[in-house]
Design a protein around this motif. Structure first.
Motif, mmCIF file in Angstrom:
data_model
loop_
_atom_site.group_PDB
_atom_site.id
_atom_site.type_symbol
_atom_site.label_atom_id
_atom_site.label_comp_id
_atom_site.label_asym_id
_atom_site.label_seq_id
_atom_site.Cartn_x
_atom_site.Cartn_y
_atom_site.Cartn_z
ATOM 1 N N ALA A 1 -50.570 64.770 -50.620
ATOM 2 C CA ALA A 1 -49.789 63.695 -50.015
ATOM 3 C C ALA A 1 -49.801 63.833 -48.494
ATOM 4 N N PHE A 2 -50.111 62.737 -47.836
ATOM 5 C CA PHE A 2 -50.116 62.724 -46.380
ATOM 6 C C PHE A 2 -48.682 62.720 -45.864
ATOM 7 N N ARG A 3 -48.489 63.275 -44.688
ATOM 8 C CA ARG A 3 -47.199 63.203 -43.992
ATOM 9 C C ARG A 3 -47.413 62.404 -42.725
ATOM 10 N N PHE A 4 -46.727 61.279 -42.637
ATOM 11 C CA PHE A 4 -46.848 60.452 -41.451
ATOM 12 C C PHE A 4 -45.576 59.643 -41.273
ATOM 13 N N ALA A 5 -45.375 59.156 -40.070
ATOM 14 C CA ALA A 5 -44.229 58.307 -39.752
ATOM 15 C C ALA A 5 -44.743 56.893 -39.516
ATOM 16 N N VAL A 6 -44.155 55.948 -40.207
ATOM 17 C CA VAL A 6 -44.559 54.551 -40.065
ATOM 18 C C VAL A 6 -43.895 53.971 -38.816
ATOM 19 N N PRO A 7 -44.664 53.339 -37.935
ATOM 20 C CA PRO A 7 -44.059 52.715 -36.756
ATOM 21 C C PRO A 7 -43.029 51.654 -37.164
ATOM 22 N N ARG B 1 -43.539 55.003 -28.003
ATOM 23 C CA ARG B 1 -44.020 53.659 -28.306
ATOM 24 C C ARG B 1 -45.455 53.736 -28.816
ATOM 25 N N THR B 2 -45.740 52.997 -29.905
ATOM 26 C CA THR B 2 -47.091 52.987 -30.465
ATOM 27 C C THR B 2 -47.753 51.628 -30.380
ATOM 28 N N GLY B 3 -46.980 50.617 -30.112
ATOM 29 C CA GLY B 3 -47.519 49.266 -30.043
ATOM 30 C C GLY B 3 -46.438 48.341 -29.529
ATOM 31 N N PRO B 4 -46.706 47.053 -29.526
ATOM 32 C CA PRO B 4 -45.713 46.107 -29.030
ATOM 33 C C PRO B 4 -44.432 46.144 -29.860
ATOM 34 N N GLY B 5 -43.382 46.733 -29.308
ATOM 35 C CA GLY B 5 -42.092 46.806 -29.988
ATOM 36 C C GLY B 5 -42.035 47.783 -31.141
ATOM 37 N N LEU B 6 -43.013 48.673 -31.265
ATOM 38 C CA LEU B 6 -43.069 49.631 -32.374
ATOM 39 C C LEU B 6 -42.896 51.054 -31.852
ATOM 40 N N PHE B 7 -42.117 51.843 -32.601
ATOM 41 C CA PHE B 7 -41.805 53.211 -32.179
ATOM 42 C C PHE B 7 -41.876 54.158 -33.360
ATOM 43 N N VAL B 8 -42.214 55.412 -33.070
ATOM 44 C CA VAL B 8 -42.169 56.502 -34.047
ATOM 45 C C VAL B 8 -41.440 57.673 -33.391
ATOM 46 N N PRO B 9 -40.929 58.609 -34.198
ATOM 47 C CA PRO B 9 -40.321 59.793 -33.593
ATOM 48 C C PRO B 9 -41.340 60.510 -32.692
ATOM 49 N N ALA B 10 -40.875 61.087 -31.613
ATOM 50 C CA ALA B 10 -41.760 61.730 -30.631
ATOM 51 C C ALA B 10 -42.575 62.867 -31.236
ATOM 52 N N ASP B 11 -42.059 63.518 -32.273
ATOM 53 C CA ASP B 11 -42.769 64.644 -32.886
ATOM 54 C C ASP B 11 -43.609 64.205 -34.089
ATOM 55 N N ALA B 12 -43.947 62.935 -34.193
ATOM 56 C CA ALA B 12 -44.667 62.399 -35.359
ATOM 57 C C ALA B 12 -46.163 62.653 -35.271
#
Length: 177
Positions: A22-28, A51-62
């Protein structure tokens, strides 16, 4: 009559292809003023998010599973009718050694296939093309091209013949095709 000794008795078998767990990732996520379905705008501007895209964010440690995280973040930029392709689709399919780097160690951008022209972004490249519904699958919640389309796209984008053959070998070793 005595049989001659088996010449392959001591031969070592190639170990089985590693399987991706199973992958571990954070969805924006988009910001949410109430903080229920995403970070609040104030929280998103802080150190705890990036910030990962227009108005999208993930935790800084992702950076949990780095190639997978790169793919998921790039997939958030997909327009309707688009899909992740090439090495990124193969990685999500379970090709363990297809990790978005060349044999020389250069990091490849995440290839996205979209129906209309888009300008490339840092870490993401857009290819324009039509997708037949049979060529699209969903892996880990991400729209991807199927194995054969992804491999074709990856081979076509390879820098040279050696990179293309290495890529085909990695997919064959993973027993995906």
């Amino acid at each position: 009559m005595e049989m001659p000794p088996d010449p392959f008795i001591d031969a070592r078998m190639v170990p089985a292809a590693p399987r991706v767990t199973a992958f571990r990732f954070a969805v924006p996520q988009h910001t949410d003023p109430l903080g229920r379905s995403g970070p609040t705008p104030g929280t998103a501007r802080g150190r705890g998010f990036r910030r990962t895209g227009p108005g999208l964010f993930v935790p800084a440690d992702a950076g949990f599973d780095q190639p997978t995280q790169r793919v998921v973040e790039a997939a958030s930029l997909l327009p309707p009718g688009g899909a992740v392709t090439g090495w990124a689709s193969l990685h999500l399919a379970g090709a363990m050694y297809v990790d978005g780097t060349t044999t020389a160690g250069r990091t490849l951008p995440v290839p996205l296939l979209v129906p209309s022209y888009r300008c490339d972004r840092p870490g993401v490249t857009f290819g324009r093309g039509a997708l037949h519904p049979d060529e699209v699958v969903v892996r880990h919640g991400v729209r991807c091209t199927n194995l054969h389309r992804a491999l074709l796209d990856a081979v076509c984008r390879a820098d040279d013949l050696r990179e293309a053959v290495v890529l085909i070998d990695m997919v064959m070793y993973a027993e995906l095709t």
